[in-house]
Design an enzyme around this catalytic site. Structure first.
Site, PDB file in Angstrom:
ATOM      1  N   GLU A 151      -4.898  -8.839   0.991  1.00 52.76           N
ATOM      2  CA  GLU A 151      -5.562  -8.476   2.287  1.00 52.76           C
ATOM      3  C   GLU A 151      -6.980  -8.305   2.286  1.00 52.76           C
ATOM      4  O   GLU A 151      -7.297  -7.742   1.141  1.00 52.76           O
ATOM      5  CB  GLU A 151      -4.933  -7.188   3.047  1.00 52.76           C
ATOM      6  CG  GLU A 151      -3.640  -7.375   3.585  1.00 52.76           C
ATOM      7  CD  GLU A 151      -3.258  -6.036   4.216  1.00 52.76           C
ATOM      8  OE1 GLU A 151      -4.137  -5.292   4.730  1.00 52.76           O
ATOM      9  OE2 GLU A 151      -1.880  -5.724   4.170  1.00 52.76           O
ATOM     10  N   GLU A 207       0.848  -1.067   0.075  1.00 49.52           N
ATOM     11  CA  GLU A 207       0.179   0.061  -0.050  1.00 49.52           C
ATOM     12  C   GLU A 207       0.789   1.409  -0.005  1.00 49.52           C
ATOM     13  O   GLU A 207       0.609   1.990   0.909  1.00 49.52           O
ATOM     14  CB  GLU A 207      -0.941   0.041   1.300  1.00 49.52           C
ATOM     15  CG  GLU A 207      -1.854  -0.961   1.448  1.00 49.52           C
ATOM     16  CD  GLU A 207      -2.892  -1.113   2.483  1.00 49.52           C
ATOM     17  OE1 GLU A 207      -2.934  -0.116   3.173  1.00 49.52           O
ATOM     18  OE2 GLU A 207      -3.799  -1.779   2.330  1.00 49.52           O
TER      19      GLU A 207
HETATM   20  C1  BGP Z   1      -4.397  -2.264   5.764  1.00 54.03           C
HETATM   21  C2  BGP Z   1      -2.949  -2.403   6.087  1.00 54.03           C
HETATM   22  C3  BGP Z   1      -2.470  -3.030   7.225  1.00 54.03           C
HETATM   23  C4  BGP Z   1      -3.794  -3.206   8.365  1.00 54.03           C
HETATM   24  C5  BGP Z   1      -4.964  -3.264   7.653  1.00 54.03           C
HETATM   25  C6  BGP Z   1      -6.042  -2.882   8.600  1.00 54.03           C
HETATM   26  O1  BGP Z   1      -4.312  -0.900   5.056  1.00 54.03           O
HETATM   27  O2  BGP Z   1      -1.776  -2.856   5.102  1.00 54.03           O
HETATM   28  O3  BGP Z   1      -1.245  -2.895   7.861  1.00 54.03           O
HETATM   29  O4  BGP Z   1      -3.253  -2.577   9.538  1.00 54.03           O
HETATM   30  O5  BGP Z   1      -5.328  -2.231   6.604  1.00 54.03           O
HETATM   31  O6  BGP Z   1      -6.444  -1.627   8.893  1.00 54.03           O
HETATM   32  P1  BGP Z   1      -6.367  -1.197  10.249  1.00 54.03           P
HETATM   33  O7  BGP Z   1      -5.181  -1.699  11.127  1.00 54.03           O
HETATM   34  O8  BGP Z   1      -5.814   0.369  10.304  1.00 54.03           O
HETATM   35  O9  BGP Z   1      -7.813  -1.363  11.014  1.00 54.03           O
END
Ligand code: BGP
Length: 463
Positions: free
Chosen positions: A363, A165
């Site tokens: 993800e 990302e």
């Molecule tokens: C994505 C990232 C992760 C993870 C996930 C969940 O954008 O790549 O690192 O953190 O989001 O989001 P968050 O942890 O902000 O709820």
């Protein structure tokens, strides 16, 4: 019943800075430094210093991932852990040993690794000394880090990604002010950073191929499809801008080695086009990715700007506003819309506009607060909401694969509950829960459900 391909990658993703803990690192990353400076920015003042301590638990974690049916797993190397001398790219002995052990353990458990090189975790000194990714020198330093990582582990790992990302770095750190260094609306810096991140990715790909490894290399992008409020030309224009700026500014260089023309003309006209070297064009053209990883959580609803911005520096925010569509489903803990159909649409876009390049879901997941309320006496969390969430997204993915999408895997976020930027351990995403006091791990219902799915490749209609 829906059958997925037998070669499908099933597993989950995590990252070094969110899981390892900061033990024995020769440098702080920007996340470590941010927590030291402002612990109050993080939920319950929990920082990345211990996280889920996978530095000490990776072996038993792989054991439990096997129990959840994983055949693959993605994590990242921390630049701040692997590299002792940031200028020369010389490796740190303890860092090398740690990642070597991790890679061996994954292999021993029959888990194929995807190793990512950067997950928002720039070494802090590079921000302090050079202004981070605004400075082209940092691109060179990243490439020497990548070179070291490929030399050390290129034989043992056959799937690599250059960034996770990358858009989050300028978006959250230089536009929205929510990640360190927490700047707001610095549009020109953001554009330069976006360019440098793309360049760093292409140069790392060039280095990987120069070393003649037999594996494949790609990039992980968070695609947030933009949907306009209406067919009104102003709304359509706003959504086209968001598509170009937040999605295609990374997709196009990764896949085609070019930048979106419409957006570049606009940036030029506004006097905020990135600075570049003439030789970069060939670097982009000759070093496109072998595959894409796509992180998908939620779509973006946009409308034409209605409230004018206070005059100031150029910023992308002047071209659109986010808008909350009535009647949508929201995950109340994270505030993100739940819209599985967009995953199908992403697959379709890659198939029809990006040459049906091989890709995987790198993800996808649902963070829920206070999950212990769903635990039984044995501490097992009954997370049916998460199973439903995955079922719905996988059904859309299956539809796309049936129509010919070259999707080769599905990774959930995440395996073991992990730390997050701002939210720390507020929202839990894992198939495996972690008790922060004892570091004890327990597989949730979703982990057992995933085992069934991953080992048969069958998504039951009513599972
Ligand atoms: C994505 C990232 C992760 C993870 C996930 C969940 O954008 O790549 O690192 O953190 O989001 O989001 P968050 O942890 O902000 O709820």
């Amino acid at each position: 019943m829906k059958q997925f391909p037998s070669t499908f990658l099933w597993g989950a993703a995590s990252s070094g800075p969110q899981s390892e803990g900061s033990f024995n690192k020769p440098h702080d990353s920007v996340m470590d430094a941010w927590f030291k400076k402002r612990p109050e920015d993080f939920f319950d003042r929990v920082g990345p210093d211990i996280a889920s301590d996978s530095y000490h638990h990776y072996d038993s974690d792989f054991e439990q991932m096997k129990e959840c049916g994983f055949n693959s797993y993605r994590t990242s190397i921390q630049w701040a852990r692997l590299i002792r001398n940031l200028e020369t790219g010389e490796a740190d002995e303890d860092g090398v040993q740690y990642y070597r052990n991790l890679i061996q353990s994954a292999k021993a458990h029959g888990i194929r690794l995807i190793i990512n090189l950067h997950h928002f975790d720039l070494p802090e000194e590079l921000l302090e000394t050079y202004g981070g990714w605004t400075n082209r020198h940092v691109v060179d330093l990243y490439v020497s880090y990548a070179k070291t990582a490929f030399e050390l582990f290129g034989k043992d790992v056959d799937l690599w990604t250059t960034f996770n990302e990358p858009m989050v770095i300028p978006e959250c750190g230089y536009l929205d002010g929510i990640h360190w260094p927490k700047y707001k609306q610095r549009g020109k810096d953001a554009v330069q950073i976006m360019y440098h991140l793309n360049l760093a990715s292409s140069l790392a790909i060039q280095e990987y191929r120069r070393q003649n490894h037999s594996g494949k290399i790609g990039i992980i992008l968070n695609l947030t499809p933009a949907y306009p409020r209406s067919n009104d030309p102003a709304d359509l224009q706003a959504s086209a801008f968001v598509e170009d700026f937040y999605n295609r500014f990374f997709l196009d260089p990764a896949v085609y080695g070019t930048f979106p023309r419409r957006l570049c003309s606009l940036l030029e006209e506004q006097g905020v086009l990135f600075s570049s070297s003439e030789s970069d064009t060939a670097v982009f053209k000759n070093n496109t990715v072998d595959f894409l990883g796509i992180n998908y959580y939620h779509p973006r609803r946009v409308k034409a700007r209605e409230t004018p911005l206070i005059k100031g520096e150029w910023t992308p925010a002047q071209y659109f506003e986010d808008y909350e569509k009535p009647g949508i489903r929201i995950n109340p803990y994270r505030g993100w819309e739940i819209y599985p159909e967009a995953l199908y649409e992403i697959a379709h876009t890659i198939q029809t506009e990006y040459g049906n390049l091989p890709w995987y879901v790198s993800e996808n997941g649902m963070g829920v607060e206070d999950e212990l309320r769903f635990a039984d006496e044995a501490g097992i969390i009954h997370d049916h909401y998460r199973i439903n969430f995955y079922n719905e997204h996988l059904a859309q993915l299956h539809r796309a694969i049936e129509e010919g999408s070259a999707c080769f895997g599905f990774h959930a976020w995440t395996s073991v509950d992990c730390w997050s930027w701002n939210n720390a351990y507020k929202n839990r995403y894992g198939f495996i829960s972690v008790d922060l006091k004892t570091q004890a791990r327990t597989i949730k219902d979703s982990g057992r459900w995933f085992h069934q799915l991953a080992t048969t490749g069958v998504l039951e209609d009513d599972s």
